[in-house]
Motif scaffolding. Structure first.
Motif, mmCIF file in Angstrom:
data_model
loop_
_atom_site.group_PDB
_atom_site.id
_atom_site.type_symbol
_atom_site.label_atom_id
_atom_site.label_comp_id
_atom_site.label_asym_id
_atom_site.label_seq_id
_atom_site.Cartn_x
_atom_site.Cartn_y
_atom_site.Cartn_z
ATOM 1 N N LYS A 171 0.839 -1.184 0.000
ATOM 2 C CA LYS A 171 0.000 0.000 0.000
ATOM 3 C C LYS A 171 0.882 1.244 0.000
ATOM 4 C CE LYS A 171 -3.728 -2.406 0.206
ATOM 5 N NZ LYS A 171 -4.512 -2.556 -1.052
ATOM 6 N N PRO A 172 0.318 2.393 -0.393
ATOM 7 C CA PRO A 172 1.072 3.640 -0.247
ATOM 8 C C PRO A 172 1.577 3.811 1.184
ATOM 9 C CG PRO A 172 -0.909 4.011 -1.534
ATOM 10 C CD PRO A 172 -1.002 2.606 -0.998
ATOM 11 N N HIS A 173 2.644 4.572 1.312
ATOM 12 C CA HIS A 173 3.321 4.755 2.595
ATOM 13 C C HIS A 173 2.390 5.436 3.608
ATOM 14 C CE1 HIS A 173 6.742 5.392 5.281
ATOM 15 N NE2 HIS A 173 6.378 6.653 5.409
ATOM 16 N N GLY A 174 1.952 4.676 4.602
ATOM 17 C CA GLY A 174 1.131 5.238 5.669
ATOM 18 C C GLY A 174 -0.205 5.791 5.218
ATOM 19 N N ALA A 175 -0.738 5.290 4.109
ATOM 20 C CA ALA A 175 -1.979 5.841 3.572
ATOM 21 C C ALA A 175 -2.770 4.750 2.861
ATOM 22 C CB ALA A 175 -1.686 6.987 2.614
ATOM 23 N N THR A 176 -4.047 5.023 2.643
ATOM 24 C CA THR A 176 -4.897 4.082 1.909
ATOM 25 C C THR A 176 -5.166 4.554 0.490
ATOM 26 O OG1 THR A 176 -6.877 5.176 2.786
ATOM 27 C CG2 THR A 176 -6.036 3.261 4.006
ATOM 28 N N THR A 177 -4.582 5.668 0.102
ATOM 29 C CA THR A 177 -4.714 6.158 -1.264
ATOM 30 C C THR A 177 -3.610 7.153 -1.539
ATOM 31 O OG1 THR A 177 -6.274 7.043 -2.911
ATOM 32 C CG2 THR A 177 -6.201 8.138 -0.756
ATOM 33 N N LEU A 178 -3.469 7.536 -2.794
ATOM 34 C CA LEU A 178 -2.564 8.607 -3.192
ATOM 35 C C LEU A 178 -3.384 9.722 -3.826
ATOM 36 C CD1 LEU A 178 0.365 6.602 -4.849
ATOM 37 C CD2 LEU A 178 0.370 7.729 -2.621
ATOM 38 N N PRO A 179 -3.013 10.978 -3.615
ATOM 39 C CA PRO A 179 -3.737 12.064 -4.274
ATOM 40 C C PRO A 179 -3.627 11.937 -5.796
ATOM 41 C CG PRO A 179 -2.330 12.906 -2.518
ATOM 42 C CD PRO A 179 -1.952 11.478 -2.725
ATOM 43 N N ILE A 180 -4.707 12.268 -6.469
ATOM 44 C CA ILE A 180 -4.720 12.273 -7.936
ATOM 45 C C ILE A 180 -5.215 13.646 -8.382
ATOM 46 C CG2 ILE A 180 -5.638 11.247 -10.041
ATOM 47 C CD1 ILE A 180 -6.042 8.644 -8.495
ATOM 48 N N HIS A 181 -4.328 14.425 -8.978
ATOM 49 C CA HIS A 181 -4.678 15.723 -9.529
ATOM 50 C C HIS A 181 -5.002 15.557 -11.010
ATOM 51 C CE1 HIS A 181 -2.954 18.244 -6.095
ATOM 52 N NE2 HIS A 181 -2.725 16.979 -5.761
ATOM 53 N N VAL A 182 -5.881 16.384 -11.513
ATOM 54 C CA VAL A 182 -6.294 16.309 -12.912
ATOM 55 C C VAL A 182 -5.751 17.512 -13.662
ATOM 56 C CG1 VAL A 182 -8.239 16.284 -14.517
ATOM 57 C CG2 VAL A 182 -8.360 14.978 -12.380
ATOM 58 N N GLY A 183 -5.020 17.238 -14.733
ATOM 59 C CA GLY A 183 -4.497 18.297 -15.572
ATOM 60 C C GLY A 183 -5.282 18.399 -16.868
ATOM 61 N N GLY A 184 -5.282 19.587 -17.468
ATOM 62 C CA GLY A 184 -5.964 19.762 -18.742
ATOM 63 C C GLY A 184 -6.570 21.140 -18.860
ATOM 64 N N SER A 185 -6.844 21.529 -20.096
ATOM 65 C CA SER A 185 -7.334 22.878 -20.373
ATOM 66 C C SER A 185 -8.783 22.901 -20.835
ATOM 67 C CB SER A 185 -6.456 23.531 -21.443
ATOM 68 O OG SER A 185 -5.113 23.610 -21.007
ATOM 69 N N SER A 186 -9.482 21.782 -20.732
ATOM 70 C CA SER A 186 -10.853 21.687 -21.221
ATOM 71 C C SER A 186 -11.851 21.721 -20.071
ATOM 72 C CB SER A 186 -11.039 20.384 -22.002
ATOM 73 O OG SER A 186 -10.918 19.267 -21.127
ATOM 74 N N ARG A 187 -13.120 21.950 -20.415
ATOM 75 C CA ARG A 187 -14.186 21.889 -19.417
ATOM 76 C C ARG A 187 -14.328 20.472 -18.879
ATOM 77 N NH1 ARG A 187 -17.685 25.983 -18.870
ATOM 78 N NH2 ARG A 187 -19.433 24.577 -18.441
ATOM 79 N N ALA A 188 -14.088 19.481 -19.744
ATOM 80 C CA ALA A 188 -14.161 18.089 -19.291
ATOM 81 C C ALA A 188 -13.113 17.813 -18.223
ATOM 82 C CB ALA A 188 -13.984 17.137 -20.475
ATOM 83 N N ALA A 189 -11.911 18.381 -18.385
ATOM 84 C CA ALA A 189 -10.857 18.183 -17.389
ATOM 85 C C ALA A 189 -11.255 18.841 -16.065
ATOM 86 C CB ALA A 189 -9.537 18.761 -17.894
ATOM 87 N N ALA A 190 -11.847 20.042 -16.136
ATOM 88 C CA ALA A 190 -12.278 20.715 -14.909
ATOM 89 C C ALA A 190 -13.369 19.917 -14.209
ATOM 90 C CB ALA A 190 -12.773 22.124 -15.236
ATOM 91 N N ARG A 191 -14.307 19.375 -14.974
ATOM 92 C CA ARG A 191 -15.358 18.550 -14.365
ATOM 93 C C ARG A 191 -14.768 17.277 -13.752
ATOM 94 N NH1 ARG A 191 -18.420 20.406 -18.944
ATOM 95 N NH2 ARG A 191 -17.727 18.577 -20.136
ATOM 96 N N ARG A 192 -13.810 16.681 -14.452
ATOM 97 C CA ARG A 192 -13.171 15.462 -13.916
ATOM 98 C C ARG A 192 -12.480 15.778 -12.596
ATOM 99 N NH1 ARG A 192 -10.967 14.222 -18.249
ATOM 100 N NH2 ARG A 192 -12.560 12.710 -18.843
ATOM 101 N N ALA A 193 -11.818 16.919 -12.513
ATOM 102 C CA ALA A 193 -11.164 17.322 -11.268
ATOM 103 C C ALA A 193 -12.191 17.476 -10.150
ATOM 104 C CB ALA A 193 -10.400 18.622 -11.472
ATOM 105 N N GLY A 194 -13.327 18.075 -10.469
ATOM 106 C CA GLY A 194 -14.352 18.264 -9.449
ATOM 107 C C GLY A 194 -14.993 16.967 -8.998
ATOM 108 N N LEU A 195 -15.185 16.046 -9.928
ATOM 109 C CA LEU A 195 -15.848 14.786 -9.611
ATOM 110 C C LEU A 195 -14.921 13.773 -8.955
ATOM 111 C CD1 LEU A 195 -18.014 14.207 -12.825
ATOM 112 C CD2 LEU A 195 -18.851 14.664 -10.503
ATOM 113 N N ARG A 196 -13.662 13.714 -9.421
ATOM 114 C CA ARG A 196 -12.773 12.631 -8.990
ATOM 115 C C ARG A 196 -11.425 13.081 -8.458
ATOM 116 N NH1 ARG A 196 -15.788 10.036 -13.037
ATOM 117 N NH2 ARG A 196 -16.254 7.842 -12.569
ATOM 118 N N GLY A 197 -11.050 14.314 -8.703
ATOM 119 C CA GLY A 197 -9.690 14.729 -8.407
ATOM 120 C C GLY A 197 -9.484 15.268 -7.007
ATOM 121 N N ASP A 198 -8.227 15.294 -6.620
ATOM 122 C CA ASP A 198 -7.816 15.967 -5.388
ATOM 123 C C ASP A 198 -7.300 17.364 -5.691
ATOM 124 O OD1 ASP A 198 -8.012 13.776 -3.263
ATOM 125 O OD2 ASP A 198 -6.890 12.788 -4.855
#
Length: 283
Positions: A171-198
């Motif tokens: 597992k990640p060091h001392g954690a149950t997950t790792l942060p996932i940031h979303v990159g991109g310049s589209s509205r879809a990328a911004a929505r993905r960040a809001g729905l799933r991203g850290d």
């Protein structure tokens, strides 16, 4: 405000001594994080917008490069800017990322993912270019399931991945997950960040009003999904020679991290440039 720095192997070359020295310099100067970009494969005529990518650009594998960086540093966080998520299988990717995080003692914490803009790159790895956004969404879900899952195993049934009773260790060091940031310049990328991203890390060629609209979309999408919009980190590109007041302006816009790039590949000039930046912002 946190400050990261990008090391682009196409610009600087894949030289182990230079990469190790640069990483140690960035850590010595006080940078929070070091980012590495990704292209898995190029080909003649590959274009992003109006810019043609020379096929000989030496894009090193970002996770291998960051493992190398971790071995030559002690503190600096490891980031991708961006990892082309649809072109990686999430089962093997979960293992690789957790391994790097364990071996670096918890520093693989700025994974930033994107979709990729080259149809030929998608075709080369057998991924449908049109469906790569949906594939990335599923991959994020699978990564988190595998990291959090216990010895009973986890399952997932989707359009692209079908898993049953899988266990992924370490597992990640001392954690149950790792942060996932979303990159991109589209509205879809911004929505993905809001729905799933850290966090959200938009591209650097957008106008201020476009950036503001995308950040607001990420936040409202998070709120609409029952997530805390204030928990989202907001990473932006910055200039290595920017004045102190510029960081304050961006912080007022909600920016939590700025990532800058050196303007030179000459080691002595890099040291002077990074040291001058550190004097303005860290000391």
């Amino acid at each position: 405000m946190k400050f990261g720095i990008s090391y682009s192997t196409p610009h600087h070359g894949v030289d182990p001594d230079k990469l190790a020295a640069f990483a140690r310099l960035a850590e010595e100067c006080g940078f929070e994080s070091l980012y590495v970009p990704e292209h898995i494969v190029l080909y003649p005529g590959a274009r992003i917008g109006h810019f043609e990518l020379p096929p000989t650009l030496p894009y090193a594998d970002p996770l291998d490069a960051l493992t190398f960086v971790a071995a030559h540093t002690e503190r600096i966080l490891l980031g991708t800017g961006v990892l082309l998520l649809p072109y990686h299988h999430p089962v093997t990717l979960a293992k690789r990322l957790a391994t790097i995080d364990v071996l670096s003692k918890g520093r693989m914490r700025l994974l930033t993912v994107g979709l990729g803009a080259l149809p030929g790159e998608a075709a080369a790895v057998g991924v449908d270019f049109a469906g790569r956004g949906r594939r990335a969404d599923e991959a994020i879900d699978v990564l988190r399931l595998l990291w959090a899952g216990g010895e009973e195993g986890v399952g997932f049934t989707g359009e692209f991945f079908d898993l049953d009773g899988l266990c992924s260790y370490p597992k990640p060091h001392g954690a149950t997950t790792l942060p996932i940031h979303v990159g991109g310049s589209s509205r879809a990328a911004a929505r993905r960040a809001g729905l799933r991203g850290d966090g959200f890390y938009p591209g650097g060629r957008l106008r201020p009003e476009e950036l503001a609209a995308l950040w607001e979309l990420a936040r409202t999408t998070a709120a609409g999904a029952g997530r805390d919009p204030d928990a989202l980190e907001y990473t932006r590109f910055g200039a290595i020679d920017m004045p102190e007041g510029r960081a304050e302006e961006l912080a007022a816009q909600g920016v939590t991290r700025l990532v800058v790039s050196p303007s030179t590949t000459e080691p002595d000039e890099q040291r002077a440039e990074l040291s001058a930046f550190a004097e303005r912002f860290f000391l």
